[in-house]
Design a protein around this motif. Sequence first.
Motif, PDB file in Angstrom:
ATOM      1  N   SER A 266       0.141 -10.137   8.141  1.00  0.00           N
ATOM      2  CA  SER A 266       1.539 -10.273   7.731  1.00  0.00           C
ATOM      3  C   SER A 266       1.708 -10.141   6.220  1.00  0.00           C
ATOM      4  N   ARG A 267       0.593 -10.149   5.465  1.00  0.00           N
ATOM      5  CA  ARG A 267       0.663 -10.106   4.001  1.00  0.00           C
ATOM      6  C   ARG A 267       0.439  -8.714   3.435  1.00  0.00           C
ATOM      7  N   VAL A 268       0.558  -7.708   4.283  1.00  0.00           N
ATOM      8  CA  VAL A 268       0.373  -6.333   3.811  1.00  0.00           C
ATOM      9  C   VAL A 268       1.481  -5.441   4.352  1.00  0.00           C
ATOM     10  N   LYS A 269       1.911  -4.494   3.519  1.00  0.00           N
ATOM     11  CA  LYS A 269       2.984  -3.580   3.900  1.00  0.00           C
ATOM     12  C   LYS A 269       2.648  -2.175   3.417  1.00  0.00           C
ATOM     13  N   ILE A 270       2.911  -1.187   4.259  1.00  0.00           N
ATOM     14  CA  ILE A 270       2.678   0.212   3.896  1.00  0.00           C
ATOM     15  C   ILE A 270       3.997   0.845   3.471  1.00  0.00           C
ATOM     16  N   ILE A 271       4.011   1.477   2.308  1.00  0.00           N
ATOM     17  CA  ILE A 271       5.168   2.257   1.860  1.00  0.00           C
ATOM     18  C   ILE A 271       4.752   3.720   1.954  1.00  0.00           C
ATOM     19  N   HIS A 272       5.356   4.433   2.892  1.00  0.00           N
ATOM     20  CA  HIS A 272       4.891   5.784   3.213  1.00  0.00           C
ATOM     21  C   HIS A 272       5.282   6.821   2.164  1.00  0.00           C
ATOM     22  N   THR A 273       4.324   7.665   1.830  1.00  0.00           N
ATOM     23  CA  THR A 273       4.572   8.857   1.025  1.00  0.00           C
ATOM     24  C   THR A 273       3.449   9.860   1.277  1.00  0.00           C
ATOM     25  N   ASN A 274       3.815  11.127   1.375  1.00  0.00           N
ATOM     26  CA  ASN A 274       2.816  12.177   1.575  1.00  0.00           C
ATOM     27  C   ASN A 274       2.323  12.764   0.260  1.00  0.00           C
ATOM     28  N   GLU A 275       3.057  12.490  -0.804  1.00  0.00           N
ATOM     29  CA  GLU A 275       2.748  13.106  -2.099  1.00  0.00           C
ATOM     30  C   GLU A 275       1.674  12.310  -2.831  1.00  0.00           C
ATOM     31  N   LYS A 276       0.758  13.009  -3.489  1.00  0.00           N
ATOM     32  CA  LYS A 276      -0.278  12.337  -4.269  1.00  0.00           C
ATOM     33  C   LYS A 276      -0.637  13.174  -5.488  1.00  0.00           C
ATOM     34  N   ILE A 277      -1.203  12.517  -6.474  1.00  0.00           N
ATOM     35  CA  ILE A 277      -1.661  13.211  -7.679  1.00  0.00           C
ATOM     36  C   ILE A 277      -3.118  13.609  -7.482  1.00  0.00           C
ATOM     37  N   LEU A 278      -3.400  14.866  -7.718  1.00  0.00           N
ATOM     38  CA  LEU A 278      -4.742  15.406  -7.514  1.00  0.00           C
ATOM     39  C   LEU A 278      -5.570  15.319  -8.792  1.00  0.00           C
TER      40      LEU A 278
ATOM     41  N   ILE B  29       0.841  -1.191   0.000  1.00  0.00           N
ATOM     42  CA  ILE B  29       0.000   0.000   0.000  1.00  0.00           C
ATOM     43  C   ILE B  29       0.877   1.243   0.000  1.00  0.00           C
ATOM     44  N   TYR B  30       0.628   2.138  -0.945  1.00  0.00           N
ATOM     45  CA  TYR B  30       1.399   3.373  -1.058  1.00  0.00           C
ATOM     46  C   TYR B  30       0.543   4.558  -0.621  1.00  0.00           C
ATOM     47  N   GLY B  31       1.042   5.304   0.393  1.00  0.00           N
ATOM     48  CA  GLY B  31       0.293   6.451   0.878  1.00  0.00           C
ATOM     49  C   GLY B  31       0.759   6.900   2.245  1.00  0.00           C
ATOM     50  N   ASP B  32      -0.050   7.763   2.853  1.00  0.00           N
ATOM     51  CA  ASP B  32       0.259   8.364   4.149  1.00  0.00           C
ATOM     52  C   ASP B  32       0.058   7.346   5.269  1.00  0.00           C
ATOM     53  N   GLN B  33       1.151   6.916   5.883  1.00  0.00           N
ATOM     54  CA  GLN B  33       1.085   5.856   6.895  1.00  0.00           C
ATOM     55  C   GLN B  33       0.222   6.247   8.090  1.00  0.00           C
ATOM     56  N   GLU B  34       0.267   7.493   8.500  1.00  0.00           N
ATOM     57  CA  GLU B  34      -0.512   7.933   9.664  1.00  0.00           C
ATOM     58  C   GLU B  34      -2.005   7.795   9.428  1.00  0.00           C
ATOM     59  N   LYS B  35      -2.441   7.990   8.183  1.00  0.00           N
ATOM     60  CA  LYS B  35      -3.864   7.873   7.860  1.00  0.00           C
ATOM     61  C   LYS B  35      -4.256   6.427   7.566  1.00  0.00           C
ATOM     62  N   ILE B  36      -3.312   5.649   7.050  1.00  0.00           N
ATOM     63  CA  ILE B  36      -3.607   4.278   6.631  1.00  0.00           C
ATOM     64  C   ILE B  36      -3.593   3.294   7.797  1.00  0.00           C
ATOM     65  N   ALA B  37      -2.559   3.378   8.631  1.00  0.00           N
ATOM     66  CA  ALA B  37      -2.330   2.386   9.690  1.00  0.00           C
ATOM     67  C   ALA B  37      -3.542   2.158  10.609  1.00  0.00           C
ATOM     68  N   PRO B  38      -4.247   3.201  11.071  1.00  0.00           N
ATOM     69  CA  PRO B  38      -5.385   2.960  11.969  1.00  0.00           C
ATOM     70  C   PRO B  38      -6.541   2.194  11.311  1.00  0.00           C
ATOM     71  N   LEU B  39      -6.604   2.228   9.987  1.00  0.00           N
ATOM     72  CA  LEU B  39      -7.693   1.573   9.255  1.00  0.00           C
ATOM     73  C   LEU B  39      -7.355   0.140   8.860  1.00  0.00           C
ATOM     74  N   LEU B  40      -6.081  -0.171   8.846  1.00  0.00           N
ATOM     75  CA  LEU B  40      -5.615  -1.453   8.312  1.00  0.00           C
ATOM     76  C   LEU B  40      -5.631  -2.542   9.381  1.00  0.00           C
ATOM     77  N   GLU B  41      -6.290  -3.644   9.071  1.00  0.00           N
ATOM     78  CA  GLU B  41      -6.295  -4.777   9.986  1.00  0.00           C
ATOM     79  C   GLU B  41      -4.933  -5.454   9.959  1.00  0.00           C
ATOM     80  N   LYS B  42      -4.475  -5.904  11.125  1.00  0.00           N
ATOM     81  CA  LYS B  42      -3.157  -6.502  11.246  1.00  0.00           C
ATOM     82  C   LYS B  42      -3.076  -7.762  10.386  1.00  0.00           C
TER      83      LYS B  42
END
Length: 333
Positions: free
Chosen positions: A50-62, A35-48
């Motif tokens: 082992s088959r998922v990984k967050i790659i943090h980035t604040n930048e997005k295309i509007l 998953i590519y995106g803002d980790q602070e916004k993603i992590a609370p929504l993501l169920e624990k």
Amino acid sequence: MKVAVDAMGGDHAPKEIILGVNKALADMPDLEVLIYGDQEKIAPLLEKNSRVKIIHTNEKILGTDEPVRAVRKKKKASMVMMAQAVADGEVDACVSAGNTGALMAAGLFVVGRIPGIQRPALAPTLPTVDGRGFVMLDLGANADAKPEHLLQYALMGSIYAEKVREISEPRVGLLNIGTEEKKGNDLTKEAYQLLKQQENIHFIGNVEARDLLNGVADVVVTDGFTGNMVLKTIEGTALSVFSMMKAALTSSMKAKLGAGLLKGELYQLKEKMDYTEYGGAGLFGLKAPVIKAHGSSNATAFYNALKQAYMMAEAGVARKIAESANDIALEKQ
């Protein structure tokens, strides 16, 4: 099977995107998701898991960004990083509900086009009254087309319908203003002759727009300008019909009572005519599956798009399209 997800694209990102990912991980035990995106916004929504990984980035295309420029300038945007993961072989496919033009640009310039495929095509599966659905392409990747492009669309759509939608000998129709062979403009007349000569597809001839939702064909090909007009007409008509039905069914107490009795059936009808139930729109002709989920996708719609990417990768659709393109090239030599 590894799929990359742009968590920051779409009207309801990242919440509905992540809820869709949670459902996909629960239903598909061999699926891995980056998953590519803002980790602070993603992590609370993501169920624990082992088959998922967050790659943090604040930048997005509007949605307001110029697509090609954004893909070239915003190298750390979630959509671009997702596409790069596909190009680098880290994942097998990718899904985004973000800017359609930017995703097409990322698919073309980052993921890359299959050699021999002249123009990639945007191809959603649209609903029919019998629930079977049909694949239609192109719906906006290229406004203009040549007859040979329509031939390639037919081949790509036929492969997808057979390998992913599991339709034996999918019927391929050419969208036209009449069913007769001589109908149409120069594009459709020339495309008709090419399609008629192609042994690798089950070509049934011209089909009219009024028959599309009745399931006249399993694959329908047209140029991107016409296809996008048809899609927007179907969308607008469906919204207008349901709006009129709602007004009629709430116009009086008698109507409201009748609506209450028909509530279940009405919901079933709405679901049957919702094309997001079939997944997203595939960008056919690229080296790996790139799926455009609807911009207003809820969790279920994004789950369906993610499942579609998984199935395309599993069935080797891109590889089979490449083989088909190579066969046509050899025939011309």
